[in-house]
Design a protein around this motif. Structure first.
Motif, PDB file in Angstrom:
ATOM      1  N   ASP A  57       9.835   8.703 -21.000  1.00 54.20           N
ATOM      2  CA  ASP A  57       8.882   9.799 -21.047  1.00 54.20           C
ATOM      3  C   ASP A  57       9.391  10.830 -20.044  1.00 54.20           C
ATOM      4  OD1 ASP A  57       8.045   8.876 -18.501  1.00 54.20           O
ATOM      5  OD2 ASP A  57       6.287   7.859 -19.322  1.00 54.20           O
ATOM      6  N   LYS A  58       8.571  11.721 -19.587  1.00 53.13           N
ATOM      7  CA  LYS A  58       9.046  12.782 -18.695  1.00 53.13           C
ATOM      8  C   LYS A  58       9.524  12.275 -17.335  1.00 53.13           C
ATOM      9  CE  LYS A  58       6.260  16.283 -20.868  1.00 53.13           C
ATOM     10  NZ  LYS A  58       5.166  17.243 -20.755  1.00 53.13           N
ATOM     11  N   LYS A  59       9.066  11.074 -16.942  1.00 51.63           N
ATOM     12  CA  LYS A  59       9.374  10.608 -15.595  1.00 51.63           C
ATOM     13  C   LYS A  59       9.962   9.208 -15.511  1.00 51.63           C
ATOM     14  CE  LYS A  59       5.775  13.377 -13.474  1.00 51.63           C
ATOM     15  NZ  LYS A  59       4.618  13.393 -12.594  1.00 51.63           N
ATOM     16  N   THR A  60       9.894   8.425 -16.599  1.00 52.39           N
ATOM     17  CA  THR A  60      10.198   7.004 -16.485  1.00 52.39           C
ATOM     18  C   THR A  60      11.038   6.481 -17.644  1.00 52.39           C
ATOM     19  OG1 THR A  60       8.031   6.776 -15.416  1.00 52.39           O
ATOM     20  CG2 THR A  60       9.110   4.747 -16.070  1.00 52.39           C
ATOM     21  N   PHE A  61      11.912   5.518 -17.322  1.00 52.22           N
ATOM     22  CA  PHE A  61      12.695   4.753 -18.297  1.00 52.22           C
ATOM     23  C   PHE A  61      12.068   3.357 -18.363  1.00 52.22           C
ATOM     24  CE2 PHE A  61      15.915   1.501 -18.965  1.00 52.22           C
ATOM     25  CZ  PHE A  61      16.594   1.954 -20.085  1.00 52.22           C
ATOM     26  N   TYR A  62      11.853   2.851 -19.578  1.00 54.48           N
ATOM     27  CA  TYR A  62      11.261   1.534 -19.783  1.00 54.48           C
ATOM     28  C   TYR A  62      12.200   0.651 -20.604  1.00 54.48           C
ATOM     29  CZ  TYR A  62       6.975   4.247 -18.931  1.00 54.48           C
ATOM     30  OH  TYR A  62       6.027   5.086 -18.410  1.00 54.48           O
ATOM     31  N   ARG A  63      12.252  -0.625 -20.246  1.00 51.23           N
ATOM     32  CA  ARG A  63      12.933  -1.632 -21.069  1.00 51.23           C
ATOM     33  C   ARG A  63      11.891  -2.680 -21.436  1.00 51.23           C
ATOM     34  NH1 ARG A  63      15.601  -6.195 -18.663  1.00 51.23           N
ATOM     35  NH2 ARG A  63      16.379  -4.843 -17.015  1.00 51.23           N
ATOM     36  N   LYS A  64      11.766  -2.904 -22.757  1.00 52.91           N
ATOM     37  CA  LYS A  64      10.792  -3.869 -23.249  1.00 52.91           C
ATOM     38  C   LYS A  64      11.475  -4.787 -24.241  1.00 52.91           C
ATOM     39  CE  LYS A  64       7.117  -0.466 -22.758  1.00 52.91           C
ATOM     40  NZ  LYS A  64       6.058   0.287 -23.445  1.00 52.91           N
ATOM     41  N   GLN A  65      10.940  -5.967 -24.370  1.00 56.71           N
ATOM     42  CA  GLN A  65      11.454  -6.921 -25.353  1.00 56.71           C
ATOM     43  C   GLN A  65      10.326  -7.245 -26.327  1.00 56.71           C
ATOM     44  OE1 GLN A  65      14.464 -10.327 -24.831  1.00 56.71           O
ATOM     45  NE2 GLN A  65      12.535 -11.126 -24.098  1.00 56.71           N
ATOM     46  N   VAL A  66      10.659  -7.230 -27.615  1.00 56.86           N
ATOM     47  CA  VAL A  66       9.691  -7.581 -28.644  1.00 56.86           C
ATOM     48  C   VAL A  66      10.195  -8.860 -29.305  1.00 56.86           C
ATOM     49  CG1 VAL A  66       8.531  -6.846 -30.767  1.00 56.86           C
ATOM     50  CG2 VAL A  66       9.091  -5.153 -28.987  1.00 56.86           C
ATOM     51  N   VAL A  67       9.399  -9.913 -29.201  1.00 54.69           N
ATOM     52  CA  VAL A  67       9.732 -11.213 -29.772  1.00 54.69           C
ATOM     53  C   VAL A  67       8.563 -11.656 -30.642  1.00 54.69           C
ATOM     54  CG1 VAL A  67      10.302 -13.627 -29.295  1.00 54.69           C
ATOM     55  CG2 VAL A  67      11.172 -11.824 -27.789  1.00 54.69           C
ATOM     56  N   ASN A  68       8.859 -11.891 -31.919  1.00 55.32           N
ATOM     57  CA  ASN A  68       7.827 -12.279 -32.883  1.00 55.32           C
ATOM     58  C   ASN A  68       6.643 -11.307 -32.852  1.00 55.32           C
ATOM     59  OD1 ASN A  68       9.321 -14.522 -33.756  1.00 55.32           O
ATOM     60  ND2 ASN A  68       8.519 -15.739 -32.064  1.00 55.32           N
ATOM     61  N   GLY A  69       6.951 -10.006 -32.680  1.00 55.03           N
ATOM     62  CA  GLY A  69       5.942  -8.957 -32.695  1.00 55.03           C
ATOM     63  C   GLY A  69       5.206  -8.754 -31.386  1.00 55.03           C
ATOM     64  N   LYS A  70       5.464  -9.587 -30.376  1.00 52.46           N
ATOM     65  CA  LYS A  70       4.796  -9.459 -29.083  1.00 52.46           C
ATOM     66  C   LYS A  70       5.696  -8.707 -28.109  1.00 52.46           C
ATOM     67  CE  LYS A  70       2.609 -11.886 -25.342  1.00 52.46           C
ATOM     68  NZ  LYS A  70       2.511 -13.088 -24.575  1.00 52.46           N
ATOM     69  N   GLU A  71       5.170  -7.594 -27.566  1.00 57.22           N
ATOM     70  CA  GLU A  71       5.932  -6.736 -26.661  1.00 57.22           C
ATOM     71  C   GLU A  71       5.693  -7.122 -25.199  1.00 57.22           C
ATOM     72  OE1 GLU A  71       5.232  -2.221 -25.492  1.00 57.22           O
ATOM     73  OE2 GLU A  71       6.029  -2.398 -27.540  1.00 57.22           O
ATOM     74  N   THR A  72       6.799  -7.226 -24.437  1.00 57.40           N
ATOM     75  CA  THR A  72       6.734  -7.525 -23.012  1.00 57.40           C
ATOM     76  C   THR A  72       7.568  -6.499 -22.253  1.00 57.40           C
ATOM     77  OG1 THR A  72       6.608  -9.892 -23.513  1.00 57.40           O
ATOM     78  CG2 THR A  72       7.170  -9.291 -21.254  1.00 57.40           C
ATOM     79  N   GLU A  73       6.958  -5.841 -21.258  1.00 58.81           N
ATOM     80  CA  GLU A  73       7.706  -4.891 -20.437  1.00 58.81           C
ATOM     81  C   GLU A  73       8.560  -5.656 -19.435  1.00 58.81           C
ATOM     82  OE1 GLU A  73       6.377  -1.896 -17.082  1.00 58.81           O
ATOM     83  OE2 GLU A  73       5.960  -1.054 -19.075  1.00 58.81           O
ATOM     84  N   LEU A  74       9.866  -5.358 -19.422  1.00 58.18           N
ATOM     85  CA  LEU A  74      10.797  -6.047 -18.537  1.00 58.18           C
ATOM     86  C   LEU A  74      11.244  -5.203 -17.350  1.00 58.18           C
ATOM     87  CD1 LEU A  74      13.093  -7.672 -21.246  1.00 58.18           C
ATOM     88  CD2 LEU A  74      11.131  -8.700 -20.093  1.00 58.18           C
ATOM     89  N   GLN A  75      11.278  -3.887 -17.532  1.00 55.94           N
ATOM     90  CA  GLN A  75      11.800  -3.011 -16.485  1.00 55.94           C
ATOM     91  C   GLN A  75      11.161  -1.639 -16.614  1.00 55.94           C
ATOM     92  OE1 GLN A  75      13.080  -3.023 -13.607  1.00 55.94           O
ATOM     93  NE2 GLN A  75      15.287  -3.077 -13.787  1.00 55.94           N
ATOM     94  N   LYS A  76      10.882  -1.027 -15.474  1.00 57.00           N
ATOM     95  CA  LYS A  76      10.338   0.326 -15.426  1.00 57.00           C
ATOM     96  C   LYS A  76      11.035   1.022 -14.267  1.00 57.00           C
ATOM     97  CE  LYS A  76       5.836   2.584 -15.025  1.00 57.00           C
ATOM     98  NZ  LYS A  76       4.387   2.339 -14.882  1.00 57.00           N
ATOM     99  N   VAL A  77      11.780   2.113 -14.567  1.00 54.64           N
ATOM    100  CA  VAL A  77      12.610   2.783 -13.563  1.00 54.64           C
ATOM    101  C   VAL A  77      12.327   4.281 -13.612  1.00 54.64           C
ATOM    102  CG1 VAL A  77      14.995   3.254 -12.853  1.00 54.64           C
ATOM    103  CG2 VAL A  77      14.431   1.072 -13.911  1.00 54.64           C
ATOM    104  N   PRO A  78      12.123   4.924 -12.468  1.00 56.76           N
ATOM    105  CA  PRO A  78      11.943   6.378 -12.482  1.00 56.76           C
ATOM    106  C   PRO A  78      13.216   7.081 -12.965  1.00 56.76           C
ATOM    107  CG  PRO A  78      11.418   5.451 -10.319  1.00 56.76           C
ATOM    108  CD  PRO A  78      12.018   4.358 -11.132  1.00 56.76           C
ATOM    109  N   LEU A  79      13.051   8.081 -13.820  1.00 57.56           N
ATOM    110  CA  LEU A  79      14.187   8.903 -14.242  1.00 57.56           C
ATOM    111  C   LEU A  79      14.510   9.907 -13.142  1.00 57.56           C
ATOM    112  CD1 LEU A  79      13.313   9.746 -17.951  1.00 57.56           C
ATOM    113  CD2 LEU A  79      15.310   8.496 -17.154  1.00 57.56           C
ATOM    114  N   PRO A  80      15.778  10.246 -12.983  1.00 54.34           N
ATOM    115  CA  PRO A  80      16.108  11.288 -12.011  1.00 54.34           C
ATOM    116  C   PRO A  80      15.443  12.607 -12.425  1.00 54.34           C
ATOM    117  CG  PRO A  80      18.103  10.282 -12.936  1.00 54.34           C
ATOM    118  CD  PRO A  80      16.932   9.721 -13.668  1.00 54.34           C
TER     119      PRO A  80
END
Length: 170
Positions: A81-104
């Protein structure tokens, strides 16, 4: 040049014609723009290699791309988004947030990314101030990240602009 090959490699690099429904990308003032379509896959597989692109959200809240997509319920989701990078994993339709990092912070609305996908790792770099900065490095040694598809997820009326796209396989 908007969709180009990397000159430093002897291997073929992909471009706009290697996307599902390449005609849905419309050229607009130096950018290829795509509205909606949900998952838009990049055809070559496996996807072990280096993706480089500049992306801008024209409509919607986040730019989303996926890697290691085996089906609509199993993939790795990356978002900005305007401020953040996200890494998520979707397994069998269930989403889990793994990483959230501020964008420069930057004045431009577009970001240039380099994504290196390999067996056991996915590394994201962002280009800023004339250099590549590692944004996220994910290692999972027994996972073949490159066996699944790569692509953008552009929901509903969202609109994404893309330029300088290249993929160089390993």
């Amino acid at each position: 040049m908007l969709f180009r090959s990397a000159k430093s490699s002897s291997k073929a690099a992909g471009g706009i014609t290697d996307w599902d429904s390449p005609g849905a990308w419309k050229l607009d003032n130096g950018w290829y723009v795509r509205k909606g379509g949900d998952f838009i896959g990049y055809k070559p597989a496996p996807t072990n290699g280096k993706f480089v692109f500049t992306v801008e959200q024209r409509r919607g809240k986040r730019v989303q791309w996926e890697a290691d997509r085996t089906d609509s319920k199993n993939y790795v989701l990356f978002e900005i988004d305007k401020k953040t990078f996200y890494r998520k994993q979707v397994v069998n339709g269930k989403e889990t947030e793994l990483q959230k990092v501020p964008l420069p912070a930057q004045k431009e609305k577009a970001y240039t990314f380099e994504i290196d996908i390999d067996n056991g790792s996915i590394v994201h770099k962002v280009y800023q101030a004339s250099k590549w900065l590692v944004l996220d490095s994910w290692e999972e040694p027994n996972r073949a990240f490159g066996n699944g598809k790569f692509g953008f997820n552009i929901p509903g009326a969202d609109e994404v602009a893309l330029s300088n796209f290249s993929f160089v396989p390993k």
